[in-house]
Structures are given as structure tokens and as C-alpha cells.
Design an enzyme around this catalytic site. Structure first.
Site, PDB file in Angstrom:
ATOM      1  N   HIS A  20      29.755  66.976  33.877  1.00 20.52           N
ATOM      2  CA  HIS A  20      28.900  67.970  34.543  1.00 20.52           C
ATOM      3  C   HIS A  20      28.937  67.826  36.052  1.00 20.52           C
ATOM      4  O   HIS A  20      29.416  66.828  36.582  1.00 20.52           O
ATOM      5  CB  HIS A  20      27.457  67.914  34.024  1.00 20.52           C
ATOM      6  CG  HIS A  20      26.703  66.651  34.346  1.00 20.52           C
ATOM      7  ND1 HIS A  20      26.672  65.559  33.507  1.00 20.52           N
ATOM      8  CD2 HIS A  20      25.931  66.311  35.408  1.00 20.52           C
ATOM      9  CE1 HIS A  20      25.908  64.615  34.048  1.00 20.52           C
ATOM     10  NE2 HIS A  20      25.456  65.037  35.205  1.00 20.52           N
ATOM     11  N   HIS A  52      26.232  65.104  42.637  1.00 28.29           N
ATOM     12  CA  HIS A  52      27.260  64.274  42.006  1.00 28.29           C
ATOM     13  C   HIS A  52      28.116  65.076  41.035  1.00 28.29           C
ATOM     14  O   HIS A  52      27.743  66.162  40.610  1.00 28.29           O
ATOM     15  CB  HIS A  52      26.663  63.063  41.266  1.00 28.29           C
ATOM     16  CG  HIS A  52      25.697  63.400  40.159  1.00 28.29           C
ATOM     17  ND1 HIS A  52      24.349  63.565  40.372  1.00 28.29           N
ATOM     18  CD2 HIS A  52      25.884  63.585  38.837  1.00 28.29           C
ATOM     19  CE1 HIS A  52      23.754  63.839  39.224  1.00 28.29           C
ATOM     20  NE2 HIS A  52      24.666  63.870  38.269  1.00 28.29           N
ATOM     21  N   GLU A  76      23.876  70.560  36.208  1.00 27.73           N
ATOM     22  CA  GLU A  76      22.578  69.901  36.328  1.00 27.73           C
ATOM     23  C   GLU A  76      21.978  70.328  37.654  1.00 27.73           C
ATOM     24  O   GLU A  76      22.702  70.380  38.672  1.00 27.73           O
ATOM     25  CB  GLU A  76      22.803  68.380  36.315  1.00 27.73           C
ATOM     26  CG  GLU A  76      21.534  67.563  36.492  1.00 27.73           C
ATOM     27  CD  GLU A  76      21.789  66.056  36.475  1.00 27.73           C
ATOM     28  OE1 GLU A  76      22.954  65.620  36.673  1.00 27.73           O
ATOM     29  OE2 GLU A  76      20.813  65.302  36.265  1.00 27.73           O
TER      30      GLU A  76
END
Ligand code: CO
Length: 134
Positions: free
Chosen positions: A79, A7, A130
Site C-alpha cells: 500500500h 510511506h 492508507e
């Protein structure tokens, strides 16, 4: 090491407005808001055919998203999340190359119920990354 883009997370000052834009203007499949107090966020998932967008809104005074929105009041990309096959091996490799892992340095459970780690933006050309266990 990194696999699919899981994502892209966008911090938004108005979660309802952002959800409606993705739903009604962009015609995307948008989830109901989900409160994740342990991460200091309320999140809405925008499900795309090949990935997801996460709309993040601060939850609580200590939220890191609150600090981000103080600096970026209109919102902004927060992010990127990549999947990895072995998060412990990935963490070991990155640490051996001098990369910094945020927080305790140990994986914790992310928004999808899987282990995640965050890598320092200054080690990654300004992007907060991440890693999520596939
Ligand atoms: Co994320």
C-alpha cells in the site's frame, strides 16, 4: 486533500533479509523490527530523507499480509500512505463519492500512533491506499 507521501509499504517474506538489503546494500537508515499484533504485522521502518518505506511481515495466522504473500510469494508493494490534514473530513468526502473504506470504516491507530483509514483498492486503480492524520 492528500498531502505528503508518508510511506510505501512492501510485504516481504523474509524480514531480516529485506532489512539487511535496505541497510547494507542501499545504505538506508533502518529501524529494529516492531511487532504490531493488533494489525497482524511486524514492521521495519526504512527512513528516507523525504519519506519512509515500511517492510511488512505477517504476525499471526489471521494477518492480511499472510494472504498477500500467499498470492505474491516473492513479496510486493502492499500500500501507499498519504497524509491528510483532517481524516474525518477526508473520510466523509470519499464516502459521499461512493468510495469504500475497509474494516469498520472508522479510523484506527496505525503504526505511527496516529489515526489511519484504508481505502478499497478497486476504487483506486488497484492500489490499496492508507490515509494518515497528519
Ligand atoms: Co501503512
Amino acid at each position: 486533500m492528500i498531502g505528503e507521501l508518508n510511506h510505501v509499504a512492501i510485504a516481504v517474506p523474509d524480514l531480516r533479509k529485506a532489512s539487511l538489503q535496505y541497510k547494507d546494500v542501499f545504505g538506508a537508515d533502518v529501524s529494529e523490527p516492531l511487532a504490531l499484533p493488533e494489525h497482524g504485522v511486524t514492521v521495519v521502518f526504512v527512513n528516507l530523507p523525504n519519506s519512509k518505506i515500511e517492510l511488512l511481515h505477517p504476525l499471526g495466522e489471521e494477518s492480511s499480509i499472510k494472504k498477500f504473500l500467499d498470492k505474491n510469494p516473492a513479496g510486493g508493494i502492499h500500500h501507499l500512505c498519504f497524509e491528510v490534514g483532517d481524516i474525518m473530513a477526508a473520510s466523509k468526502k470519499l464516502l459521499s463519492k461512493g468510495h469504500r473504506i475497509l474494516g469498520s470504516g472508522k479510523p484506527r491507530i496505525g503504526a505511527h500512533g496516529k489515526e489511519v483509514l484504508f481505502l478499497h483498492p478497486k476504487d483506486n486503480f488497484g492500489a490499496l491506499i492508507e490515509l494518515e492524520q497528519k
